[in-house]
Design a protein around this motif. Structure first.
Motif, short mmCIF file in Angstrom:
data_model
loop_
_atom_site.label_atom_id
_atom_site.label_comp_id
_atom_site.label_asym_id
_atom_site.label_seq_id
_atom_site.Cartn_x
_atom_site.Cartn_y
_atom_site.Cartn_z
N ALA A 234 0.71 -1.19 -0.04
CA ALA A 234 0.23 -0.04 0.14
C ALA A 234 0.76 1.03 -0.13
O ALA A 234 1.94 1.22 0.48
CB ALA A 234 -0.69 -0.05 1.27
N ARG A 235 0.33 2.19 -0.69
CA ARG A 235 1.10 3.58 -0.66
C ARG A 235 0.91 4.38 0.81
O ARG A 235 2.07 5.08 1.13
CB ARG A 235 0.37 4.62 -1.57
CG ARG A 235 0.97 5.85 -1.94
CD ARG A 235 2.65 5.76 -2.34
NE ARG A 235 2.69 5.21 -3.97
CZ ARG A 235 2.56 5.78 -4.65
NH1 ARG A 235 2.17 6.76 -4.90
NH2 ARG A 235 2.60 5.05 -6.09
N THR A 236 0.01 4.21 1.66
CA THR A 236 -0.03 4.91 2.88
C THR A 236 -0.40 3.72 3.98
O THR A 236 -0.83 2.64 3.66
CB THR A 236 -1.35 5.68 2.99
OG1 THR A 236 -2.39 5.47 2.88
CG2 THR A 236 -0.97 6.76 1.62
N ASN A 237 -0.38 4.24 5.28
CA ASN A 237 -0.91 3.39 6.17
C ASN A 237 -2.46 3.48 6.38
O ASN A 237 -2.98 4.34 5.66
CB ASN A 237 -0.31 3.55 7.54
CG ASN A 237 -0.33 4.93 8.12
OD1 ASN A 237 -1.06 5.77 7.43
ND2 ASN A 237 -0.02 5.35 9.23
N ALA A 238 -3.04 2.65 7.10
CA ALA A 238 -4.40 2.91 7.16
C ALA A 238 -4.98 4.34 7.59
O ALA A 238 -5.92 4.55 6.98
CB ALA A 238 -5.04 2.01 8.27
N ASP A 239 -4.37 4.90 8.39
CA ASP A 239 -4.68 6.31 8.67
C ASP A 239 -4.47 7.41 7.88
O ASP A 239 -5.02 8.50 7.54
CB ASP A 239 -4.38 6.78 10.14
CG ASP A 239 -4.78 6.09 11.10
OD1 ASP A 239 -5.87 5.71 11.26
OD2 ASP A 239 -4.08 5.75 12.45
N GLY A 240 -3.39 7.10 6.85
CA GLY A 240 -3.06 7.98 5.71
C GLY A 240 -2.06 8.93 6.27
O GLY A 240 -1.47 9.72 5.68
#
Length: 633
Positions: A498-504
């Protein structure tokens, strides 16, 4: 040993006389007052401040000295709030949430970001009837004065461990994420400034200590976050707990359930923190044992305990419960009953009909009718505005939509499930949960890719050839951030990280997941090509850490509610809705990979949809989600 016995033992170990102060807390009630789901018009025993009333009474009965605090996002989020803004408060009646909080004897509260969603006049009118102080350290009117006081001091008589009475001076302050100024820009621009939460709270804590308070409690409408979070971060409760002079923190905003007592072992001590979920799911409880050196001088926190209790854990507090909040107050019961029936009547207004179910059980693995209705309503609202500008009218127009209720950290019951048939106002509110304002952005193709990469972070990485079933969904990702851009066609390659973690709030340098991006007619969308994206004011301000939207040029900002647009679109339809669902996204095939897709148990009632998507039921997971086996084609 019961909870009260543990506290009693702790009191006995404190030097000299000690005071046990119990701090009870709610957060993110979102206008859930009664155990009732207005979207489905059925009782729902999992939500409601009224459910917690019984627990609050039990907690008070088990301790001599008790405070009750609320951490914001109290006045918006359920149809009761919509009825309040449309009919109840304008008619001169108190907001039902304030009525109940007065009856429960709240001692203080702060504001959350969603409390501003209906604008300042409504918020001011709603707060006027509060019988308790409401504080916020970092919210100020641009004229130079605070919207509400930044802090308050509560003088409370408390009884110590040997029965003597003392007056305890308790300082209360609170804060809201500074991002609310952008999220609610249409309402707050030119009239409200919101400063950095940490800086503001540091100042107010120091001011309270200078006023000789005995303890300081901080109401941080903010998630836990990280100790190394950058300045201006949205979630900073852990950092608030490290502010010198803070004795307890109530966290919120992210709807998680978590509690941590004082950490005296690690470098950099912090105060106890409690985060009691959302919608009235839990009651937070911080127990503080205070003593004084040699029986005089300033009070200090000697020991603490932080815990959350669900509405079903009434006996965990060590006493029999004392009844619901309305049991001994027939006048209050009658008043709330009137507003309850008014809300049911308000949301029962007929709009139209749908030939197909509008559900979100499968929205994150395939485009669905529920989000298509929103996309079509946004197009219907925005295209006439775009047509007035000949330059904008030449650009492709996309419609960004997300399933507002699709599981995630809100759990397996948090899904929209509107059956085919009549559609009422409550169904429009179910489809579109927030009173967001229309926004149109101009983006490049590269910015569109970044937007979609953030959405694609919902999925866990799937490894080709790995034996067994691999989990597909990251439930820490809020599904209302899973935007699909109707008007495009693209694939998501979940074999890539993924490009970001869950929280962004963390962005990783990866190759990305979005493949074969083109417009609906098959025209490739290049990095420098320009498009328009219809979205909402929250997303346009970067809400959900959607940085591509935040950096884009806003070409249209209309004071038009998208939820109203959805209701209008339904009501003016020539016949029952039968949306043509765009095949916006699909998954890139991964040879030899089988995954587990988790969704709400209600998905089992949609057998045809399960078959269409190739889903095989596996049973319930421990987290309550229904599991399905799924092959990525």
């Amino acid at each position: 040993m019961t909870f009260p016995e543990q506290i009693a033992t702790a009191q006995g170990t404190a030097a000299g006389k000690s005071v046990h102060l119990r701090v009870l807390a709610t957060t993110d009630l979102h206008a859930h007052l009664l155990p009732f789901d207005y979207f489905t018009d059925r009782r729902d025993s999992s939500v409601g401040l009224a459910q917690l009333g019984e627990l609050i009474n039990a907690a008070r009965a088990a301790a001599k000295n008790v405070l009750l605090l609320d951490n914001g996002d109290t006045l918006q989020g359920a149809p009761l709030a919509d009825a309040a803004v449309a009919e109840i408060v304008p008619a001169g009646r108190l907001h039902p949430m304030i009525v109940a909080m007065n009856a429960l004897g709240y001692d203080a509260a702060t504001l959350g970001n969603h409390d501003f969603d209906f604008g300042l006049p409504h918020l001011s009118a709603s707060l006027e009837g509060a019988a308790f102080p409401i504080v916020s350290a970092n919210v100020h009117c641009t004229a130079g004065y605070g919207f509400v006081p930044p802090r308050c001091i509560l003088a409370r008589e408390v009884t110590d461990s040997v029965g003597e009475v003392h007056t305890l001076r308790i300082g209360i302050t609170g804060g809201v994420p500074s991002q609310v100024a952008q999220w609610n820009k249409p309402h707050l621009q030119d009239c409200m400034a919101v400063g950095d939460m940490l800086d503001a709270l540091r100042g107010e804590v120091a001011a309270l200590r200078a006023e000789d308070v005995d303890i300081v409690l901080a109401l941080a409408h903010s998630g836990y976050g990280h100790l190394d979070a950058a300045a201006g971060a949205e979630n900073v409760a852990l950092q608030v707990a490290q502010i010198a002079g803070v004795d307890g923190v109530v966290a919120g905003h992210t709807h998680k359930v978590r509690a941590d007592a004082t950490d005296l072992a690690s470098e950099g001590t912090y105060a106890p923190i409690v985060q009691p979920g959302a919608y009235g799911s839990h009651l937070g409880c911080i127990d503080l044992v205070l003593d004084r050196a040699e029986g005089h001088g300033p009070w200090r926190v000697r020991q603490s305990r932080a815990a959350n209790f669900s509405s079903k854990q009434k006996r965990a507090l060590g006493v029999e419960t004392r009844g619901r909040i309305f049991a001994d107050n027939p006048e209050l019961r009658q008043q709330i009953a009137v507003e309850h029936q008014a809300t049911r009547a308000y949301v029962a207004r007929f709009l139209g009909a749908s030939e197909v179910p509008l559900e979100t059980f499968f929205s994150v693995i395939a485009p669905c009718a529920a989000t298509q209705v929103i996309a079509d309503a946004q197009w219907d609202m925005a295209k006439p505005l775009i047509a007035t500008d000949p330059i904008l009218a030449q650009l492709p127009v996309l419609s960004a939509v997300a399933p507002f209720k699709a599981g995630g950290r809100s759990g397996p019951r948090n899904f929209t499930d509107v059956p085919a048939g009549p559609l009422r106002l409550r169904h429009a509110a179910d489809l579109y949960a927030y009173p967001n304002i229309l926004s149109v952005l101009r983006l490049t193709g590269q910015e569109v890719v970044e937007w979609l990469e953030r959405s694609a972070s919902l999925f866990r990485q799937i490894f080709p050839g790995k034996p067994g079933l691999q989990p597909l969904i990251d439930h820490d990702f809020a599904p209302y951030n899973f935007d699909r851009l109707a008007g495009l066609r693209y694939q998501i390659d979940v074999s890539r990280p993924a490009r970001t973690n869950a929280d962004g709030d963390a962005v990783f340098d990866t190759a990305g997941r979005i493949r074969n991006l083109c417009l609906a007619d098959g025209t490739p969308l290049g990095p420098r090509d320009e498009v328009l994206v219809i979205t909402n004011s929250y997303r346009a301000a970067g809400g959900g850490h959607m940085h591509a939207a935040e950096m884009a040029e806003e070409v249209i900002s209309a004071r038009l509610s998208i939820r109203d647009a959805v209701a209008s679109y339904i009501s003016k339809s020539a016949g029952p809705l039968n949306p043509v669902v765009e095949p916006t996204f699909s998954f890139t095939p991964i040879v030899g990979a089988q995954v587990v897709f988790e969704t709400g148990p209600g998905a089992l009632a949609h057998g045809a949809r399960c078959a269409e998507l190739g889903l095989t039921p596996l049973g319930l997971a421990e987290n309550g989600f229904q599991q399905f086996a799924m092959t990525l084609p």
